[in-house]
Scaffold this active site. Structure first.
Site, mmCIF file in Angstrom:
data_model
loop_
_atom_site.group_PDB
_atom_site.id
_atom_site.type_symbol
_atom_site.label_atom_id
_atom_site.label_comp_id
_atom_site.label_asym_id
_atom_site.label_seq_id
_atom_site.Cartn_x
_atom_site.Cartn_y
_atom_site.Cartn_z
ATOM 1 N N VAL A 194 0.339 8.957 -2.530
ATOM 2 C CA VAL A 194 1.018 9.084 -3.822
ATOM 3 C C VAL A 194 0.722 10.419 -4.493
ATOM 4 O O VAL A 194 1.439 10.822 -5.418
ATOM 5 C CB VAL A 194 0.653 7.917 -4.769
ATOM 6 C CG1 VAL A 194 1.069 6.591 -4.174
ATOM 7 C CG2 VAL A 194 -0.814 7.927 -5.127
ATOM 8 N N ARG B 275 0.875 -1.169 0.000
ATOM 9 C CA ARG B 275 0.000 0.000 0.000
ATOM 10 C C ARG B 275 0.915 1.222 0.000
ATOM 11 O O ARG B 275 1.759 1.379 0.875
ATOM 12 C CB ARG B 275 -0.904 -0.014 1.233
ATOM 13 C CG ARG B 275 -1.904 1.162 1.310
ATOM 14 C CD ARG B 275 -1.380 2.268 2.187
ATOM 15 N NE ARG B 275 -2.407 3.230 2.574
ATOM 16 C CZ ARG B 275 -2.160 4.366 3.209
ATOM 17 N NH1 ARG B 275 -0.916 4.691 3.539
ATOM 18 N NH2 ARG B 275 -3.134 5.185 3.524
ATOM 19 N N ASP C 210 -5.486 6.900 10.126
ATOM 20 C CA ASP C 210 -5.639 8.340 9.948
ATOM 21 C C ASP C 210 -6.937 8.853 10.545
ATOM 22 O O ASP C 210 -6.956 9.878 11.239
ATOM 23 C CB ASP C 210 -5.599 8.692 8.459
ATOM 24 C CG ASP C 210 -4.191 8.944 7.943
ATOM 25 O OD1 ASP C 210 -3.339 9.376 8.740
ATOM 26 O OD2 ASP C 210 -3.943 8.689 6.755
ATOM 27 N N GLN C 211 -8.041 8.168 10.253
ATOM 28 C CA GLN C 211 -9.342 8.690 10.653
ATOM 29 C C GLN C 211 -9.531 8.655 12.166
ATOM 30 O O GLN C 211 -10.338 9.421 12.702
ATOM 31 C CB GLN C 211 -10.465 7.916 9.947
ATOM 32 C CG GLN C 211 -10.319 7.839 8.441
ATOM 33 C CD GLN C 211 -9.978 9.169 7.793
ATOM 34 O OE1 GLN C 211 -10.405 10.231 8.254
ATOM 35 N NE2 GLN C 211 -9.203 9.131 6.724
ATOM 36 N N ASP D 175 -13.820 9.081 0.404
ATOM 37 C CA ASP D 175 -15.149 9.656 0.177
ATOM 38 C C ASP D 175 -16.232 8.906 0.944
ATOM 39 O O ASP D 175 -17.076 9.518 1.612
ATOM 40 C CB ASP D 175 -15.482 9.643 -1.315
ATOM 41 C CG ASP D 175 -14.700 10.666 -2.106
ATOM 42 O OD1 ASP D 175 -14.123 11.578 -1.488
ATOM 43 O OD2 ASP D 175 -14.662 10.554 -3.341
ATOM 44 N N ASP E 150 1.757 5.006 0.403
ATOM 45 C CA ASP E 150 1.240 6.147 1.153
ATOM 46 C C ASP E 150 1.244 7.416 0.307
ATOM 47 O O ASP E 150 2.231 7.735 -0.367
ATOM 48 C CB ASP E 150 2.112 6.348 2.399
ATOM 49 C CG ASP E 150 1.704 7.558 3.206
ATOM 50 O OD1 ASP E 150 0.599 7.532 3.768
ATOM 51 O OD2 ASP E 150 2.481 8.536 3.254
ATOM 52 N N ASN F 121 -6.155 11.196 13.446
ATOM 53 C CA ASN F 121 -6.269 12.623 13.130
ATOM 54 C C ASN F 121 -7.147 13.371 14.135
ATOM 55 O O ASN F 121 -7.211 14.606 14.112
ATOM 56 C CB ASN F 121 -6.849 12.815 11.725
ATOM 57 C CG ASN F 121 -5.835 12.504 10.642
ATOM 58 O OD1 ASN F 121 -4.642 12.349 10.915
ATOM 59 N ND2 ASN F 121 -6.298 12.398 9.404
ATOM 60 N N GLU G 265 -2.853 5.105 -1.595
ATOM 61 C CA GLU G 265 -3.562 6.218 -0.978
ATOM 62 C C GLU G 265 -3.352 7.395 -1.918
ATOM 63 O O GLU G 265 -2.210 7.783 -2.177
ATOM 64 C CB GLU G 265 -3.014 6.554 0.403
ATOM 65 C CG GLU G 265 -3.754 7.748 1.022
ATOM 66 C CD GLU G 265 -3.086 8.270 2.277
ATOM 67 O OE1 GLU G 265 -3.797 8.803 3.149
ATOM 68 O OE2 GLU G 265 -1.840 8.183 2.386
#
Length: 617
Positions: free
Chosen positions: A266, A262, A399-400, A324, A264, A403, A299
């Site tokens: 990009v 994965r 992150d979610q 989204d 990160d 953050n 990502e």
């Protein structure tokens, strides 16, 4: 691999370093008796320094010594396979052929992916590969099919998320040795689990990276990233830089037998060449891993569909994380509308319907992009569908949660009924779902931002962490910001370690049973049919401003619509009357798949939903 230390067939080791700066550089080899052997190394025409040491072998430790303007400095090998004493300590020669792999593992198809994001340092109190390995069997039984490890590249200190690595080839030493990581991967494969790794190619961390001293051409001022000058992927002397990252990707896929990567952020990998570095990595990785199921995931906050294609396509990527779907659903469930949630606040359900049926709701430069990037690629609503196999959806990820100022998980923010429905919407949609470690047991442990910085950098990070929340209404007061946990305090890291006593509680068992039930339905009913999911032609509708009716189109072998999977979900605390359907014969042809909550033919109860197969005609 042309970088780092290579064992020679006739014995000894070849040490190579790309260091074109006009500085004296020595290889320092540490002898078993504690003495040092210094070998001066002159650059060739392309800036490579090389030394062959006949007496060296696995376990030999070494530094490169750079005689810079401030005097000599000992630096690790940037392509070190192992730095057991940390990023400033000596590098150690590793025999990449020593570990014994099973020969029969070839991976699993992407349509079977159920991803589980795992941070080694907080998954268990021990924070090691060996401790994590002990839980793999439970994850396989739960229905997980792919472990996605957060970055492992060595970084300064004991604890951190891993996104500030400085030795991309060296697994972070506190987690365990290279062979212990390989043992973790082998154990996962024996349980039918894929293992992917998050890699960071857009920057190096702020401490422990010495490349600019002896290879200043490694970075370029022409491309500025949020972390400063970007890697030089397209300017003079960029061949060695491109090769460094290309070989890093191949290294993880080949030497560690990983099932995918994965990549990160990009959108922050800036490269004007053609093919660019990401396309080149995809082409080379597909060729090097022919015969294996290897998956490459992005990502990409730009939501650039041009990078996505069917699994295994050379030059393209299997999927990307879909912010989204997460952002729209999060806004609806929590009412939060600040930060990057703001652009979803006006129409969360229509944007969620679009994400679940068309792939993306928004495209263009993300909300944190600078003015020039926004001008070149303005943020706007998406108008083209992407294959749903190319969007990885999630309710939680590092992150979610991280953050947030206090690192709360979604389970702690919403009630159980809406959370149960949200989980079902995630797992019973065709897109590959991603869970965050502990989610399957309803874990309440936070996942805060933490990093073991010291000195002035620590002070700057602590102040910056609190300052970045000043524009949020809950933290406009300085006293509120002072309550944000210190990311550099060891206690902050310790708070984030999963509580395995909590995992045996009654609520945890209830959540685990719910996730297991849903993943069983996905495995039994969806996985065998996802290869027939149409590339487009799905539909999403908002009902009464509070519910969704999503229909996913499945085709037969000739591309003709064969049936639809329908999801109707009432995302409110009030019952929802359903519109009358066709005659009794049409109703009888519908095949129920799964219900959540109170469901009847004419009504969906609060926070309820139903999934069923409908005929195509």
């Amino acid at each position: 691999m042309p970088y780092g230390a290579t064992l020679l067939p006739q014995g000894g080791v070849a040490f190579r370093l790309w260091a074109p700066a006009p500085l004296p550089i020595d290889l320092l080899v540490y002898q078993p008796d504690g003495s040092e052997q210094a070998i001066p190394c002159q650059p060739d025409a392309l800036g490579w320094r090389e030394a062959i040491v006949p007496g060296a072998g696995p376990g030999t430790r070494y530094h490169w010594q750079v005689h810079g303007p401030a005097g000599p400095i000992r630096v690790p090998d940037p392509a070190s396979r192992w730095n057991p004493e940390g990023v400033d300590g000596p590098s150690e020669v590793v025999d990449p052929q020593r570990f014994r792999w099973d020969e029969d593992w070839r991976g699993r198809p992407w349509c079977e992916a159920v991803l589980y994001e795992l941070h080694v340092g907080t998954f268990t109190p021990e924070g090691t590969y060996a401790a994590a390995e002990a839980h793999l069997a439970d994850l396989a039984e739960d229905g997980i099919t792919c472990i996605q490890l957060m970055p492992l590249a060595a970084f300064p200190g004991r604890f951190g998320w891993g996104y500030d690595g400085v030795l991309p080839f060296a697994p972070h030493a506190p987690y365990g040795s290279p062979d212990e990581l390989k043992a973790f991967v082998r154990a996962a494969h024996r349980l039918g689990l894929m293992v992917m790794l998050d890699v960071v190619y857009n920057h190096f961390g702020p401490q422990g990276n010495h490349l600019s001293l002896y290879a200043p051409a490694f970075f370029t001022d022409r491309h500025q990233t949020p972390w400063g000058a970007g890697p030089n992927f397209d300017g003079p002397e960029s061949a060695a830089v491109r090769g460094f990252f290309l070989h890093n990707a191949l290294y993880w896929l080949e030497e560690y037998q990983l099932d995918g990567l994965r990549f990160d952020a990009v959108h922050a990998i800036l490269d004007d060449s053609s093919p660019d570095i990401m396309e080149t990595i995809s082409i080379r990785a597909r060729a090097a891993c022919a015969g294996r199921q290897v998956h490459l995931v992005l990502e990409n906050d730009h939501n650039d569909s041009r990078r996505l294609a069917a699994a295994g396509t050379a030059g393209r990527f299997d999927a990307q994380w879909s912010g989204d779907a997460h952002h729209a659903l999060h806004v609806w469930l929590t009412g939060e509308r600040e930060g990057y949630y703001a652009e979803y606040a006006s129409a969360p359900l229509p944007m969620l319907a679009q994400s679940l049926s068309q792939g993306f709701a928004m495209v263009g430069a993300p909300h944190l992009a600078n003015e020039a990037q926004q001008a070149d690629n303005p943020r706007r609503r998406a108008t083209e569908a992407v294959p749903l196999s190319c969007t990885v959806n999630f309710l939680l990820n590092h992150d979610q949660i991280g953050n947030r100022a206090h690192g709360e998980r979604l389970h702690a923010l919403v009630d159980e009924a809406p959370m149960r429905l949200a989980v079902a919407m995630l797992i019973l949609s065709p897109s590959p779902p991603l869970l965050f470690m502990g989610e399957e047991r309803g874990a309440r442990t936070p996942f805060l931002y933490f990093a073991d910085w010291q000195g002035e950098l620590r002070d700057a990070v602590v102040a910056g962490r609190r300052r970045e929340f000043a524009h949020f209404s809950a933290f406009r007061d300085e006293a509120a910001r002072a309550g944000i946990p210190d990311p550099c305090d060891e206690a902050t890291w310790r708070r984030c370690q999963l509580d395995w006593l909590e995992a045996d509680s009654e609520p945890a068992r209830r959540w685990r049973a719910w996730y297991r039930a849903l993943l069983t339905v996905r495995h039994d009913a969806l996985h065998p049919t996802l290869h027939r999911l149409a590339r487009a032609g799905h539909s999403g509708e908002v009902i009464d401003g509070r519910a969704l009716d999503i229909r996913w189109r499945f085709e037969n072998a000739f591309g003709v619509p064969a049936r639809w999977l329908q999801m109707q979900a009432n995302l409110s605390a009030q019952p929802l009357l359903l519109a009358p359907e066709g005659d009794a014969a049409d109703i009888a042809r519908a095949t129920p798949l799964f219900d959540v909550g109170d469901v009847s033919p004419a009504q969906l109860g609060p926070w309820s939903g139903r999934w069923r197969w409908l005929p195509a005609d």
